[in-house]
Design a protein around this motif. Structure first.
Motif, short mmCIF file in Angstrom:
data_model
loop_
_atom_site.label_atom_id
_atom_site.label_comp_id
_atom_site.label_asym_id
_atom_site.label_seq_id
_atom_site.Cartn_x
_atom_site.Cartn_y
_atom_site.Cartn_z
N ILE A 248 6.75 -9.10 7.71
CA ILE A 248 5.66 -9.97 8.15
C ILE A 248 4.32 -9.22 8.16
CG2 ILE A 248 4.73 -11.16 10.18
CD1 ILE A 248 7.55 -12.14 10.76
N TYR A 249 4.30 -8.02 8.72
CA TYR A 249 3.06 -7.25 8.74
C TYR A 249 2.58 -6.93 7.33
CZ TYR A 249 2.00 -6.25 13.65
OH TYR A 249 1.60 -6.35 14.96
N GLY A 250 3.51 -6.54 6.46
CA GLY A 250 3.13 -6.25 5.09
C GLY A 250 2.53 -7.46 4.41
N ALA A 251 3.14 -8.63 4.59
CA ALA A 251 2.64 -9.86 3.99
C ALA A 251 1.25 -10.21 4.51
CB ALA A 251 3.62 -11.01 4.25
N LEU A 252 1.06 -10.12 5.82
CA LEU A 252 -0.24 -10.47 6.41
C LEU A 252 -1.34 -9.52 5.94
CD1 LEU A 252 0.85 -11.33 10.06
CD2 LEU A 252 0.05 -12.93 8.31
N ILE A 253 -1.04 -8.23 5.88
CA ILE A 253 -2.04 -7.26 5.42
C ILE A 253 -2.42 -7.53 3.98
CG2 ILE A 253 -2.36 -4.82 4.82
CD1 ILE A 253 -0.74 -4.17 7.37
N LEU A 254 -1.44 -7.80 3.12
CA LEU A 254 -1.74 -8.05 1.71
C LEU A 254 -2.53 -9.34 1.52
CD1 LEU A 254 1.62 -6.87 0.17
CD2 LEU A 254 -0.63 -5.94 -0.36
N MET A 255 -2.21 -10.37 2.28
CA MET A 255 -2.96 -11.62 2.14
C MET A 255 -4.40 -11.46 2.59
SD MET A 255 -0.29 -14.73 2.93
CE MET A 255 0.36 -14.10 4.49
N ARG A 256 -4.63 -10.71 3.67
CA ARG A 256 -5.99 -10.48 4.13
C ARG A 256 -6.76 -9.61 3.15
NH1 ARG A 256 -5.82 -10.03 10.73
NH2 ARG A 256 -4.99 -12.13 11.06
N THR A 257 -6.06 -8.62 2.58
CA THR A 257 -6.71 -7.79 1.58
C THR A 257 -7.12 -8.63 0.38
OG1 THR A 257 -5.35 -5.90 2.25
CG2 THR A 257 -6.41 -5.77 0.10
N GLY A 258 -6.27 -9.60 0.01
CA GLY A 258 -6.55 -10.46 -1.13
C GLY A 258 -7.69 -11.42 -0.92
N GLU A 259 -8.18 -11.56 0.32
CA GLU A 259 -9.31 -12.46 0.57
C GLU A 259 -10.63 -11.88 0.08
OE1 GLU A 259 -9.20 -13.15 4.74
OE2 GLU A 259 -7.41 -14.42 4.66
N GLY A 260 -10.63 -10.57 -0.28
CA GLY A 260 -11.82 -9.96 -0.87
C GLY A 260 -12.93 -9.67 0.11
#
Length: 299
Positions: A248-260
Motif C-alpha cells: 500500500i505504501y509503495g503504491a501510494l508513493i508511486l501514484m503521488r510521484t506520478g502526479e508530477g
C-alpha cells in the motif's frame, strides 16, 4: 487561515512560516511562529474527521484528550483548519538509544492510541485497499510486469488473510516517522486525518516497517505492545500485515510521484523508494514464511 489566527491570537502577524512534510492524508502543514512561540498550522480542505451529523469530536481532538497528540488551540473542521502545539522534535533513535528502548516506547504509544475512545470515522479496510490497487493500475506509474506481480501478491493476501475482522481499535493508520515526534522524553503523534477504527495490526505493521529490523525485534515489539509473551499466531498476523502495508505504501508513493508535483531528482528518489517497498512486499509474499504465516493464522 487569517480567521483562525485572529480568533486564536488576535493577530495575523506571523514571525515565520515554513512548510512541513506530510503523511498519507494530503494535508498541507506549516510551522508558524508568533509572539515568540512555535505552533503547527494545518490546512485540509476536505475537512476530514467530521461525524455524519457534523457534530462530535474529531479524531485529532480525541487523540489530544487522550494525551497522545499535542494540544489543539483552534479547530474548524468545516474549513479544515487546525492550529496545534508544535513539538521541537529530536531524532527518535537519539533519544531512545537502543532498539529495545525505541520499540518499547513505540509499543507504549500505539497501545495508548488503541485504548482511545471510539473514533467518529468508519471505513472499510478491504474496500480502501482494493481502491488503491485499482488506482495504481489506472495510473500506469509502473510497468505491466511489476503491476502483475503486485496484483498477484495482493490477491494472495486478500484471499488468504482475514482483513478487517472483529479486532478493531482506534487506529492512526499512518505511523511513519514524520508523524512521530519526540520532545526528548516521549513520543507525540500528529496528522490524524487518516485515522479510523481499524485492525490493530495496521498501526503495528506500519511502525514495524520503519523501525523493526529482524524477527527478534518483531517479537520484542509485539510482547511490549501486548505486555505478555506472544505465540506464532500473533507473529504471523504482524508479518502478513507488514507485507500488505509495504504494498500500500509503495503504491501510494508511486501514484503521488506520478502526479508530477515534485522536482525531478526528488521524484526519481521517491519512485525508487516506492518500487523498493513494493519489491520488499513481493519478495516476502513469495517466501515460504508467508505460507507458514497463513497456516498459523488459520490453525
Amino acid at each position: 487561515m487569517e480567521r483562525a489566527l485572529l480568533n486564536t491570537f488576535g493577530t495575523t502577524a506571523l514571525s515565520t512560516i515554513d512548510i512541513l512534510a506530510g503523511g498519507l492524508s494530503g494535508a498541507t502543514t506549516y510551522k508558524i511562529a508568533l509572539n515568540g512561540k512555535d505552533y503547527l498550522l494545518k490546512l485540509e480542505p476536505s475537512a476530514p474527521g467530521i461525524t455524519a451529523a457534523g457534530k462530535g469530536l474529531t479524531c485529532g481532538e480525541i487523540a489530544t484528550r487522550a494525551g497522545v497528540a499535542p494540544p489543539i488551540y483552534y479547530l474548524d473542521p468545516a474549513e479544515g483548519v487546525t492550529i496545534s502545539g508544535f513539538i521541537a522534535t529530536r531524532p527518535l533513535r537519539e533519544v531512545f538509544d537502543s532498539p529495545q528502548k525505541l520499540l518499547g516506547e513505540l509499543a507504549r504509544t500505539i497501545r495508548s492510541i488503541h485504548a482511545m475512545p471510539l473514533l467518529p470515522k468508519q471505513n472499510n479496510m478491504v474496500a480502501i485497499a482494493d481502491g488503491i490497487f485499482k488506482q495504481l493500475a489506472a495510473s500506469r506509474t509502473i510497468g505491466a510486469d511489476l503491476y502483475a506481480e503486485v496484483a498477484d501478491c495482493y490477491a494472495a493476501i486478500r484471499e488468504g488473510f482475514p482483513m478487517g475482522g472483529s479486532d478493531m481499535v482506534p487506529s492512526h493508520n499512518d505511523l511513519n516517522p514524520n508523524n512521530l515526534l519526540c520532545d526528548g522524553t516521549r513520543i507525540w503523534v500528529i496528522d490524524w486525518d487518516a485515522a479510523f477504527q481499524n485492525d490493530r495490526y495496521v498501526d503495528l505493521a506500519i511502525a514495524a516497517n520503519f523501525f523493526v529490523a529482524d524477527e527478534e525485534q518483531a517479537r520484542f515489539f509485539l510482547e511490549a505492545y501486548f505486555e505478555s509473551a506472544v505465540g506464532d499466531y500473533k507473529i504471523a498476523q504482524l508479518f502478513i500485515m507488514r507485507q500488505l502495508c509495504y504494498l500500500i505504501y509503495g503504491a501510494l508513493i508511486l501514484m503521488r510521484t506520478g502526479e508530477g508535483k515534485l522536482a525531478l531528482a526528488s521524484a526519481e528518489e521517491q519512485a525508487a523508494y516506492g518500487r523498493g517497498l513494493l519489491q520488499e512486499g513481493i519478495n516476502n509474499i513469495r517466501s515460504p514464511r508467508f505460507q507458514r504465516s497463513l497456516y498459523f493464522v488459520w490453525s
